[in-house]
Design a protein around this motif. Structure first.
Motif, PDB file in Angstrom:
ATOM      1  N   LEU A 220       0.705  -1.199  -0.021  1.00  0.00           N
ATOM      2  CA  LEU A 220      -0.034   0.033  -0.012  1.00  0.00           C
ATOM      3  C   LEU A 220       0.823   1.095   0.024  1.00  0.00           C
ATOM      4  CD1 LEU A 220      -2.752  -1.193   2.594  1.00  0.00           C
ATOM      5  CD2 LEU A 220      -2.704  -1.103   0.025  1.00  0.00           C
ATOM      6  N   VAL A 221       2.116   0.889   0.176  1.00  0.00           N
ATOM      7  CA  VAL A 221       3.043   2.285  -0.245  1.00  0.00           C
ATOM      8  C   VAL A 221       4.029   1.817  -1.099  1.00  0.00           C
ATOM      9  CG1 VAL A 221       2.955   3.371   2.187  1.00  0.00           C
ATOM     10  CG2 VAL A 221       4.488   1.275   1.670  1.00  0.00           C
ATOM     11  N   LEU A 222       4.812   2.791  -1.965  1.00  0.00           N
ATOM     12  CA  LEU A 222       5.812   2.413  -2.541  1.00  0.00           C
ATOM     13  C   LEU A 222       7.091   2.067  -2.253  1.00  0.00           C
ATOM     14  CD1 LEU A 222       5.076   5.444  -5.460  1.00  0.00           C
ATOM     15  CD2 LEU A 222       4.207   3.117  -5.402  1.00  0.00           C
ATOM     16  N   PRO A 223       8.099   1.387  -2.798  1.00  0.00           N
ATOM     17  CA  PRO A 223       9.414   1.046  -2.372  1.00  0.00           C
ATOM     18  C   PRO A 223      10.409   2.715  -2.226  1.00  0.00           C
ATOM     19  CG  PRO A 223       9.167   0.283  -4.644  1.00  0.00           C
ATOM     20  CD  PRO A 223       7.954   0.592  -4.331  1.00  0.00           C
ATOM     21  N   ILE A 224      11.196   2.680  -1.538  1.00  0.00           N
ATOM     22  CA  ILE A 224      12.113   3.613  -1.439  1.00  0.00           C
ATOM     23  C   ILE A 224      13.046   3.292  -2.697  1.00  0.00           C
ATOM     24  CG2 ILE A 224      14.299   4.805  -0.293  1.00  0.00           C
ATOM     25  CD1 ILE A 224      11.441   5.454   0.945  1.00  0.00           C
ATOM     26  N   PRO A 225      13.269   4.276  -3.797  1.00  0.00           N
ATOM     27  CA  PRO A 225      14.005   3.866  -4.834  1.00  0.00           C
ATOM     28  C   PRO A 225      15.480   3.179  -4.634  1.00  0.00           C
ATOM     29  CG  PRO A 225      13.208   5.902  -5.253  1.00  0.00           C
ATOM     30  CD  PRO A 225      12.732   5.593  -3.806  1.00  0.00           C
ATOM     31  N   GLN A 226      15.840   2.283  -4.988  1.00  0.00           N
ATOM     32  CA  GLN A 226      17.052   1.341  -4.686  1.00  0.00           C
ATOM     33  C   GLN A 226      18.305   2.179  -4.696  1.00  0.00           C
ATOM     34  OE1 GLN A 226      16.938  -1.589  -3.218  1.00  0.00           O
ATOM     35  NE2 GLN A 226      19.026  -1.743  -2.542  1.00  0.00           N
ATOM     36  N   GLN A 227      18.148   2.820  -5.736  1.00  0.00           N
ATOM     37  CA  GLN A 227      19.626   3.671  -5.660  1.00  0.00           C
ATOM     38  C   GLN A 227      19.701   4.603  -4.689  1.00  0.00           C
ATOM     39  OE1 GLN A 227      19.085   5.826  -9.641  1.00  0.00           O
ATOM     40  NE2 GLN A 227      17.568   7.001  -8.844  1.00  0.00           N
ATOM     41  N   GLU A 228      18.710   5.273  -4.071  1.00  0.00           N
ATOM     42  CA  GLU A 228      18.684   5.792  -2.772  1.00  0.00           C
ATOM     43  C   GLU A 228      19.269   5.214  -1.793  1.00  0.00           C
ATOM     44  OE1 GLU A 228      18.330   8.975  -3.669  1.00  0.00           O
ATOM     45  OE2 GLU A 228      17.523   8.827  -5.396  1.00  0.00           O
ATOM     46  N   ILE A 229      18.627   4.069  -1.577  1.00  0.00           N
ATOM     47  CA  ILE A 229      18.989   2.974  -0.477  1.00  0.00           C
ATOM     48  C   ILE A 229      20.550   2.924  -0.460  1.00  0.00           C
ATOM     49  CG2 ILE A 229      18.900   0.827   0.454  1.00  0.00           C
ATOM     50  CD1 ILE A 229      16.431   2.594   1.156  1.00  0.00           C
ATOM     51  N   LEU A 230      21.185   2.758  -1.843  1.00  0.00           N
ATOM     52  CA  LEU A 230      22.563   2.289  -1.870  1.00  0.00           C
ATOM     53  C   LEU A 230      23.366   3.502  -1.586  1.00  0.00           C
ATOM     54  CD1 LEU A 230      22.253   0.496  -5.325  1.00  0.00           C
ATOM     55  CD2 LEU A 230      22.761  -0.536  -2.996  1.00  0.00           C
ATOM     56  N   ILE A 231      23.052   4.677  -1.742  1.00  0.00           N
ATOM     57  CA  ILE A 231      24.141   5.737  -1.470  1.00  0.00           C
ATOM     58  C   ILE A 231      23.724   6.453  -0.107  1.00  0.00           C
ATOM     59  CG2 ILE A 231      24.266   6.345  -3.986  1.00  0.00           C
ATOM     60  CD1 ILE A 231      22.548   8.910  -2.966  1.00  0.00           C
TER      61      ILE A 231
END
Length: 449
Positions: free
Chosen positions: A428-439
Motif C-alpha cells: 500500500l506504499v511505494l518502495p524507496i528507490p533502490q539507488q537512494e538506499i545504496l548511496i
C-alpha cells in the motif's frame, strides 16, 4: 566510494540545482538558468525562482499525480508495453522501478527549489519588492503539496527544511510521517494570509485552505475539514460549471481553485498516454481493460461518463476518438491540457464526507446531490451514515476519475485491500528507490521490498 555513486538526485539537488525561468509556463519573460544560491540575489531572481518552482510542480502532474493513483486503483487499466507501468497495475513494484525513482527525485528537487526560496527571499531588501511575502507564501504552499505527495506514496520520508548544499546534507534518515504532516500544516497555515484571493495558475488563499482541508481529511480531523471548506464556500468565488465537459474543454473555469497551466512549448503529454497510436498517442493506459471497472461504475444516464470516456463517435481536437479511450486530456496535437489540482467539486465532496462523519447528514446529502444534479442524476434517499459515506466514495470516484484521487481515497478509508484484492498490506506504499538506499546508509527500505 559514496561520491562515485551519487545518484541523479544528488547531482540534481547538490551539484546543479538550477532555477529555470520556464517562461512559457506562466507566460513570463525568459531568464537564464543559474545556480539557485546565485540566482536569488535580487527581485528578478526571486520572481524567476518561484516560476521555476511552479514548473517543477507541473512536471510531476504530467503523469505521477494524475495517472499513477488511478492506475494503482480500479479506474485505469494498463494496456501498453511499459513494464514499469505494469508493475503499478499489478502491485508488484520493484525498488528499481524507473518511474518511482523519477517521482522521488522530482519531489525532492522541487522541495530543494522552494527551500532555497525560503532561505534567500526573506533576506532581500528592496522597496520595489512588493510581492516578497507572496513569493514566500507560494513557496510554502508548494512545499506543503510536495511533502503531502511524498507522505501518501511512501509513508515516513526524509524531512529536509533547508537547501541542500553538500552531498552530506542528503544522508538523512526517514522522519515519522506525523512530523512531516506537522510541517505541511504549518506551511499552509502560514502561507494562507499572504496569498492573493485570486490568481490564475498560482496559489491563492482558497487553494491553501482547500489543500489544508484535504490534509485534514487524511488525518481524520473532520471538524477542521468542515471549517476550512466553509471558509471557501463563504467566499462565493467558485461554483459548479453547468456542463461537466466544460471542465476539460475550457481552461480556468469558475470551478477551478488551483489549475496548473500548460502551453504547446511547456506540454504535459497526458493525452499521449491515453490516445491510440493512430492518433499520435501511446495507448498505454485507459479506463477500459483488465484491472479497471470505471466504465461500469457510472449509473445509467450519468453525463460524466461520455464526458470522460469516449463512446466511439466523439470528435475531439479534430479526431474521432475510439470507444473506451479516456478523454479528460484530449489536446493530443498541442499536449497542453491544463491540470486541475484542486477544483470546487472536490471541496464539496470532502466537506460532505466530513459533515457525514460529524453527524450533519442533511447538509452532507445536499452537497452530494448538487454534484449528482449537475451529472443529470436524481437525488439519493440515504438512510444512514454508512450508506452516505459509501455514496460519497462512489460519487468522488466518478466525479474525479482520472484526476488522481481513487488510490489515495481507498487507502485513506482502509478499503484498498478489499476493493482491489491486494493480499499484502505492505504494497500500500511505494518502495524507496533502490539507488537512494545504496548511496544513503541512513535510509531504510519500506517493509516488504
Amino acid at each position: 566510494m559514496k561520491s562515485k555513486s551519487l545518484t541523479s538526485l544528488v547531482r540534481i539537488m547538490v551539484l546543479s540545482v538550477l532555477i529555470e525561468a520556464c517562461a512559457t509556463f506562466l507566460d513570463k519573460k525568459p531568464e537564464s538558468s543559474v545556480p539557485s544560491e546565485e540566482a536569488i540575489t535580487n527581485l528578478t531572481g526571486a520572481r524567476a525562482s518561484i516560476i521555476g518552482a511552479y514548473a517543477n510542480l507541473a512536471s510531476g502532474y504530467s503523469i505521477s499525480f494524475t495517472i499513477f493513483p488511478d492506475l494503482l486503483a480500479d479506474n485505469l487499466a494498463h494496456n501498453g508495453s511499459i513494464t514499469d507501468l505494469d508493475q503499478f497495475k499489478s502491485h508488484n513494484i520493484l525498488s528499481n522501478n524507473g518511474y518511482v525513482s523519477s517521482l522521488w527525485q522530482s519531489l525532492y528537487q522541487g522541495i530543494n527549489r522552494v527551500n532555497y526560496i525560503l532561505e534567500k527571499v526573506p533576506l532581500l531588501s528592496d522597496p520595489a519588492f512588493t510581492d516578497q511575502k507572496r513569493i514566500i507564501a507560494e513557496a510554502k504552499f508548494i512545499r506543503a503539496l510536495l511533502y503531502f505527495h511524498l507522505i501518501r506514496y511512501w509513508g515516513d520520508v526524509p524531512l529536509i527544511k533547508a537547501p541542500t548544499k553538500t552531498a552530506e546534507n542528503l544522508l538523512v534518515s526517514r522522519t515519522p510521517k506525523e512530523q512531516v504532516y506537522t510541517l505541511v500544516q504549518t506551511d499552509l497555515r502560514e502561507a494562507t494570509p499572504d496569498l492573493p484571493e485570486a490568481a490564475i495558475g498560482r496559489a491563492t488563499q482558497s487553494a491553501a485552505q482547500a489543500l489544508s482541508a484535504r490534509v485534514a481529511l487524511e488525518l481524520q480531523d473532520y471538524a477542521a475539514v468542515a471549517a476550512l471548506s466553509e471558509a471557501i464556500l463563504q467566499r462565493r468565488q467558485f461554483s459548479l460549471v453547468s456542463d461537466y465537459r466544460m471542465l476539460f474543454d475550457t481552461k480556468n473555469t469558475i470551478e477551478s481553485i488551483f489549475e496548473l497551466q500548460y502551453y504547446p512549448t511547456s506540454a504535459n503529454g497526458l493525452a499521449f498516454w491515453f490516445f491510440p497510436t493512430a492518433l499520435g498517442g501511446r495507448n498505454e493506459v485507459g479506463p477500459r481493460g483488465a484491472g479497471s471497472t470505471l466504465e461500469s461504475a457510472y449509473e445509467p444516464g450519468d453525463r460524466r461518463k461520455i464526458a470522460s470516456i469516449s463512446p466511439g463517435n466523439l470528435i475531439l481536437d479534430g479526431k474521432t476518438i475510439p470507444a473506451g479511450t479516456g478523454i479528460k486530456y484530449s489536446r493530443i496535437s498541442s499536449q497542453d491540457d491544463n491540470v486541475q489540482v484542486i477544483r470546487y467539486a472536490e471541496v464539496m465532496l470532502i466537506r460532505a464526507e466530513a459533515l457525514a462523519q460529524i453527524g450533519n447528514q442533511t447538509e452532507s446529502l445536499e452537497l452530494l446531490n448538487q454534484i449528482r444534479q449537475r451529472a443529470g442524476l436524481g437525488a439519493l434517499p440515504i438512510r444512514d451514515k454508512k450508506e452516505l459515506l459509501m455514496a460519497i466514495e462512489q460519487e468522488k470516484r466518478v466525479e474525479l476519475a482520472m484526476e488522481g484521487y481513487r488510490w489515495f481515497d481507498l487507502i485513506r478509508t482502509g478499503r484498498a485491500q478489499d476493493v482491489l484484492k491486494i493480499t499484502d498490506s505492505k504494497k500500500l506504499v511505494l518502495p524507496i528507490p533502490q539507488q537512494e538506499i545504496l548511496i544513503n546508509p541512513n535510509l531504510v527500505q519500506n517493509e516488504g521490498y
